[in-house]
Scaffold this motif. Structure first.
Motif, PDB file in Angstrom:
ATOM      1  N   LEU A   1      -1.224 -24.280 -66.727  1.00 44.28           N
ATOM      2  CA  LEU A   1      -2.129 -23.528 -65.854  1.00 44.28           C
ATOM      3  C   LEU A   1      -2.306 -22.078 -66.305  1.00 44.28           C
ATOM      4  CD1 LEU A   1      -0.978 -24.838 -62.353  1.00 44.28           C
ATOM      5  CD2 LEU A   1      -2.959 -25.573 -63.692  1.00 44.28           C
ATOM      6  N   GLY A   2      -1.565 -21.660 -67.310  1.00 46.40           N
ATOM      7  CA  GLY A   2      -1.665 -20.292 -67.796  1.00 46.40           C
ATOM      8  C   GLY A   2      -0.899 -19.282 -66.971  1.00 46.40           C
ATOM      9  N   LEU A   3      -0.048 -19.755 -66.066  1.00 49.90           N
ATOM     10  CA  LEU A   3       0.682 -18.844 -65.185  1.00 49.90           C
ATOM     11  C   LEU A   3       1.897 -18.213 -65.855  1.00 49.90           C
ATOM     12  CD1 LEU A   3       0.577 -20.986 -61.905  1.00 49.90           C
ATOM     13  CD2 LEU A   3      -0.934 -19.112 -62.585  1.00 49.90           C
ATOM     14  N   SER A   4       2.290 -18.730 -67.023  1.00 51.79           N
ATOM     15  CA  SER A   4       3.442 -18.168 -67.722  1.00 51.79           C
ATOM     16  C   SER A   4       3.058 -16.998 -68.618  1.00 51.79           C
ATOM     17  CB  SER A   4       4.121 -19.255 -68.569  1.00 51.79           C
ATOM     18  OG  SER A   4       3.203 -19.785 -69.527  1.00 51.79           O
ATOM     19  N   GLN A   5       1.747 -16.763 -68.785  1.00 54.85           N
ATOM     20  CA  GLN A   5       1.300 -15.665 -69.633  1.00 54.85           C
ATOM     21  C   GLN A   5       1.459 -14.333 -68.908  1.00 54.85           C
ATOM     22  OE1 GLN A   5      -2.767 -16.777 -70.409  1.00 54.85           O
ATOM     23  NE2 GLN A   5      -2.225 -17.954 -72.252  1.00 54.85           N
ATOM     24  N   PRO A   6       1.545 -13.221 -69.671  1.00 57.73           N
ATOM     25  CA  PRO A   6       1.588 -11.899 -69.029  1.00 57.73           C
ATOM     26  C   PRO A   6       0.373 -11.693 -68.137  1.00 57.73           C
ATOM     27  CG  PRO A   6       2.119 -11.727 -71.368  1.00 57.73           C
ATOM     28  CD  PRO A   6       1.659 -13.137 -71.140  1.00 57.73           C
ATOM     29  N   ILE A   7       0.553 -10.937 -67.065  1.00 63.25           N
ATOM     30  CA  ILE A   7      -0.508 -10.776 -66.071  1.00 63.25           C
ATOM     31  C   ILE A   7      -1.752 -10.122 -66.671  1.00 63.25           C
ATOM     32  CG2 ILE A   7       0.374  -8.539 -65.271  1.00 63.25           C
ATOM     33  CD1 ILE A   7      -0.482  -9.384 -62.448  1.00 63.25           C
ATOM     34  N   VAL A   8      -1.571  -9.234 -67.648  1.00 61.70           N
ATOM     35  CA  VAL A   8      -2.724  -8.585 -68.280  1.00 61.70           C
ATOM     36  C   VAL A   8      -3.556  -9.617 -69.044  1.00 61.70           C
ATOM     37  CG1 VAL A   8      -3.460  -6.856 -69.958  1.00 61.70           C
ATOM     38  CG2 VAL A   8      -1.534  -6.372 -68.435  1.00 61.70           C
ATOM     39  N   ILE A   9      -2.897 -10.515 -69.747  1.00 65.93           N
ATOM     40  CA  ILE A   9      -3.601 -11.557 -70.490  1.00 65.93           C
ATOM     41  C   ILE A   9      -4.329 -12.487 -69.526  1.00 65.93           C
ATOM     42  CG2 ILE A   9      -3.339 -13.453 -72.112  1.00 65.93           C
ATOM     43  CD1 ILE A   9      -2.832 -10.703 -73.294  1.00 65.93           C
ATOM     44  N   GLN A  10      -3.673 -12.834 -68.427  1.00 63.19           N
ATOM     45  CA  GLN A  10      -4.326 -13.686 -67.424  1.00 63.19           C
ATOM     46  C   GLN A  10      -5.588 -13.008 -66.881  1.00 63.19           C
ATOM     47  OE1 GLN A  10      -1.786 -15.545 -64.406  1.00 63.19           O
ATOM     48  NE2 GLN A  10       0.016 -14.934 -65.590  1.00 63.19           N
ATOM     49  N   TYR A  11      -5.496 -11.705 -66.613  1.00 61.33           N
ATOM     50  CA  TYR A  11      -6.648 -10.973 -66.074  1.00 61.33           C
ATOM     51  C   TYR A  11      -7.795 -10.936 -67.078  1.00 61.33           C
ATOM     52  CZ  TYR A  11      -9.537  -7.151 -64.363  1.00 61.33           C
ATOM     53  OH  TYR A  11     -10.609  -6.401 -63.939  1.00 61.33           O
ATOM     54  N   LEU A  12      -7.474 -10.671 -68.331  1.00 64.69           N
ATOM     55  CA  LEU A  12      -8.519 -10.597 -69.357  1.00 64.69           C
ATOM     56  C   LEU A  12      -9.193 -11.952 -69.542  1.00 64.69           C
ATOM     57  CD1 LEU A  12      -6.794  -8.319 -72.039  1.00 64.69           C
ATOM     58  CD2 LEU A  12      -8.592  -7.702 -70.400  1.00 64.69           C
ATOM     59  N   HIS A  13      -8.422 -13.045 -69.480  1.00 65.48           N
ATOM     60  CA  HIS A  13      -9.012 -14.374 -69.584  1.00 65.48           C
ATOM     61  C   HIS A  13      -9.970 -14.640 -68.414  1.00 65.48           C
ATOM     62  CE1 HIS A  13      -5.648 -16.132 -72.357  1.00 65.48           C
ATOM     63  NE2 HIS A  13      -6.523 -15.381 -73.002  1.00 65.48           N
ATOM     64  N   TRP A  14      -9.548 -14.235 -67.211  1.00 65.50           N
ATOM     65  CA  TRP A  14     -10.392 -14.471 -66.038  1.00 65.50           C
ATOM     66  C   TRP A  14     -11.676 -13.647 -66.099  1.00 65.50           C
ATOM     67  CZ3 TRP A  14     -10.512 -11.037 -61.393  1.00 65.50           C
ATOM     68  CH2 TRP A  14     -11.423 -11.510 -60.447  1.00 65.50           C
TER      69      TRP A  14
END
Length: 315
Positions: A57-70
């Motif tokens: 689900l991509g939840l293990s990635q750093p929060i900054v990376i998750q934000y940039l992907h979104w």
């Protein structure tokens, strides 16, 4: 004027960026995510399986990376996939937008068509029994919660007709659609109409005391012309502000009404997504509501200059 519009558009973009950061961070600060909910419901937690699911689900990635992907996907029109239904978030959200938009639009129409005339009548007959009666009604509208009114409507429907209104997402005629949306819209509009009426009354009373109103009467203008052409035209700006705020509020503020009347709109869907920590749905719905709010505020500002020629947005 052009420079003002450019500044406002830039401010809108900055506001939306700030909202996106806030909602993204707050969702992940709240303890627990959908993986925790699923494993808690199963009653058995395998750390390896949990880690694999979080990675998928991509939840293990750093929060900054998750934000940039979104944000990158959002700019491309890719809203991601729902964690619950595993369907594209856009497919889950789009069918619900017209439902909430119809309900909010009808409620706003009821609010303006009822609140403004009653506010004018109350101001024109200031101090009369009619004025006191209308003020009591408006105070009641501000005091009674919409969910309580909704429950009363449902109880009255069962008592009088032996059934309750059933929502049909695909009405065959416009009269059937009006019948479906009118009852919940009236439950919501009662409060908005009460607020609109009070603002209209206060603004009208201020305008009716102005010198040019006395001059119009002295020149022999009829009371209807004085009240509606001279007074209401100049008293409408604060009313437009309130209607604009209510329009923005109604898009995301129908949670209780949609729940009481079992209407599958975006407000109710947002609550369900929050309960399951369905991040793609929550993030995109909040951003949609934020866009509606900032756009409505921009439109209201532009209407000021169109309605009142004295207002000019300088450079």
């Amino acid at each position: 004027m052009f420079a003002y519009i450019v500044r406002r558009l830039f401010l809108m973009l900055v506001t939306l960026f700030g909202i996106s950061v806030i909602i993204f961070v707050l969702l992940r600060v709240v303890p627990g995510n959908i993986v925790d909910i699923l494993f808690d419901a199963a009653g058995f937690v395998d750390p390896a399986d949990k880690a694999n699911l979080e990675r998928e689900l991509g939840l293990s990635q750093p929060i900054v990376i998750q934000y940039l992907h979104w944000i990158g996907g959002l700019l491309r029109g890719d809203l991601g996939y729902s964690y619950v239904s595993e369907k594209p978030a856009l497919e889950e959200i789009l069918p619900r937008i017209p439902i909430t938009a119809r309900l909010a639009g009808l409620a706003l129409l009821f609010s303006a068509s009822i609140g403004i005339p009653l506010g004018v009548i109350s101001a024109v007959h200031q101090g009369s029994k009619l004025d006191y009666a209308l003020r009591v009604v408006s105070l009641s509208g501000l005091s009674l919660p919409s969910f309580w009114l909704g429950l009363l409507v449902l109880m009255a429907s069962v008592s009088l007709f032996g059934t309750m209104p059933i929502f049909n997402p695909n009405p065959k005629t416009w009269t059937e659609a009006l019948a479906i949306y009118a009852v919940p819209a009236m439950a919501v509009a009662f409060r908005s109409a009460a607020l609109t009426m009070r603002i209209t009354r206060s603004s009208m009373l201020e305008i009716l005391r102005q010198d040019y109103i006395r001059t119009a009467r002295a020149k022999g203008a009829s009371e209807a012309s004085v009240n509606y052409h001279h007074a209401l035209k100049n008293a409408v700006l604060p009313v437009i502000t309130v209607i604009g705020i209510e329009a923005a509020f109604l898009i995301g503020g129908l949670i209780v009404t949609e729940t009481v009347f079992n209407i599958p709109g975006i407000a109710r869907f947002l609550v369900e997504a929050l309960r399951w920590r369905d991040y793609p749905i929550v993030q995109n719905l909040v951003m949609f509501i934020a866009v509606v709010v900032v756009v409505v505020n921009f439109i209201v500002d532009m209407l000021y200059a169109a309605i009142d020629p004295r207002i000019r947005f300088g450079d």
